[in-house]
Write an enzyme that holds these catalytic residues in place. Sequence first.
Site, PDB file in Angstrom:
ATOM      1  N   SER A  72       0.679  -1.152  -0.018  1.00 46.23           N
ATOM      2  CA  SER A  72      -0.026   0.078  -0.127  1.00 46.23           C
ATOM      3  C   SER A  72       0.967   1.258   0.120  1.00 46.23           C
ATOM      4  O   SER A  72       1.778   1.325  -0.913  1.00 46.23           O
ATOM      5  CB  SER A  72      -0.940  -0.003   1.428  1.00 46.23           C
ATOM      6  OG  SER A  72      -1.992   0.967   1.146  1.00 46.23           O
ATOM      7  N   ASP A  96     -10.093  -4.987  -4.006  1.00 47.53           N
ATOM      8  CA  ASP A  96      -9.330  -3.678  -3.025  1.00 47.53           C
ATOM      9  C   ASP A  96     -10.463  -2.730  -3.002  1.00 47.53           C
ATOM     10  O   ASP A  96     -10.543  -2.136  -4.059  1.00 47.53           O
ATOM     11  CB  ASP A  96      -7.920  -3.589  -3.648  1.00 47.53           C
ATOM     12  CG  ASP A  96      -7.364  -2.631  -2.713  1.00 47.53           C
ATOM     13  OD1 ASP A  96      -8.044  -2.133  -1.579  1.00 47.53           O
ATOM     14  OD2 ASP A  96      -6.162  -2.948  -2.643  1.00 47.53           O
ATOM     15  N   HIS A 135      -7.823  -5.404   0.544  1.00 54.33           N
ATOM     16  CA  HIS A 135      -6.628  -4.762   0.648  1.00 54.33           C
ATOM     17  C   HIS A 135      -5.944  -5.348   1.500  1.00 54.33           C
ATOM     18  O   HIS A 135      -5.779  -4.969   2.869  1.00 54.33           O
ATOM     19  CB  HIS A 135      -7.015  -3.219   1.133  1.00 54.33           C
ATOM     20  CG  HIS A 135      -5.704  -2.369   1.141  1.00 54.33           C
ATOM     21  ND1 HIS A 135      -4.949  -1.962  -0.015  1.00 54.33           N
ATOM     22  CD2 HIS A 135      -5.370  -1.543   2.012  1.00 54.33           C
ATOM     23  CE1 HIS A 135      -4.159  -1.281   0.206  1.00 54.33           C
ATOM     24  NE2 HIS A 135      -4.283  -1.097   1.329  1.00 54.33           N
TER      25      HIS A 135
END
Length: 232
Positions: A119, A174, A208
């Site tokens: 991320s 995600d 995610h």
Amino acid sequence: MCGNNMSAPLPAIVPAARKATAAVIFLHGLGDTGHGWAEAFAGIRIPHVKYICPHAPTQPVSLNMRMSMPSWFDIYGLNPDAEEDASGIRRASENIKALIDQEVKNGIPSHRIILGGFSQGGALSLYTALTTQQKLAGVVALSCWLPLRNSFPQASANSANKDMHVLQCHGDADPLVPFLFGSQTAEKMKSLINPANITFKSYRGLPHSACPEEMVDVKRFIEKQLPPISDL
């Protein structure tokens, strides 16, 4: 914790099982620490590789109502049109380059170092690899994007990593960093470095986060880019 660069504790490290001849520096996501990723890499460790999972300094994050949390730089939004913290991204990148330099001083050449992250950490790893003079073995970029993408290709004009290998992974479910943002990042990367060296993998139903299948792919990439070398 005053939010400066000295406020982050020492990195979580998984030492090599024998003499370290290569290293992976992996940057966690927003609000996290390096400990969970160190545990993940301990589960897929390769004997000659040292894994370094630094912790981001604590600072207010605009995306989360200015609450203070571990963050490599400020984030205003997680979509391609969001404003970006240019000075914070560049400052964080310099800190990661200093971490790479430290490993070089420890005896591991930069071309035996993979930079990676998840991320926000993955975003920083891509930006750093594209703007550094340090020749790297590759990048592992999970569930992320390329920051300040409109500053390229000028920002990467002097990069040593035009031919580096990149493994980019993204879950197609995600909800935080949209899958499309990830796939657009892969296309942008193909315009900046040798497109034959970029692998973009998607994971069906993955939100995610990471998953075991993805970690196996990461291990295979590390094994390929950081093979053992003789001690001669």
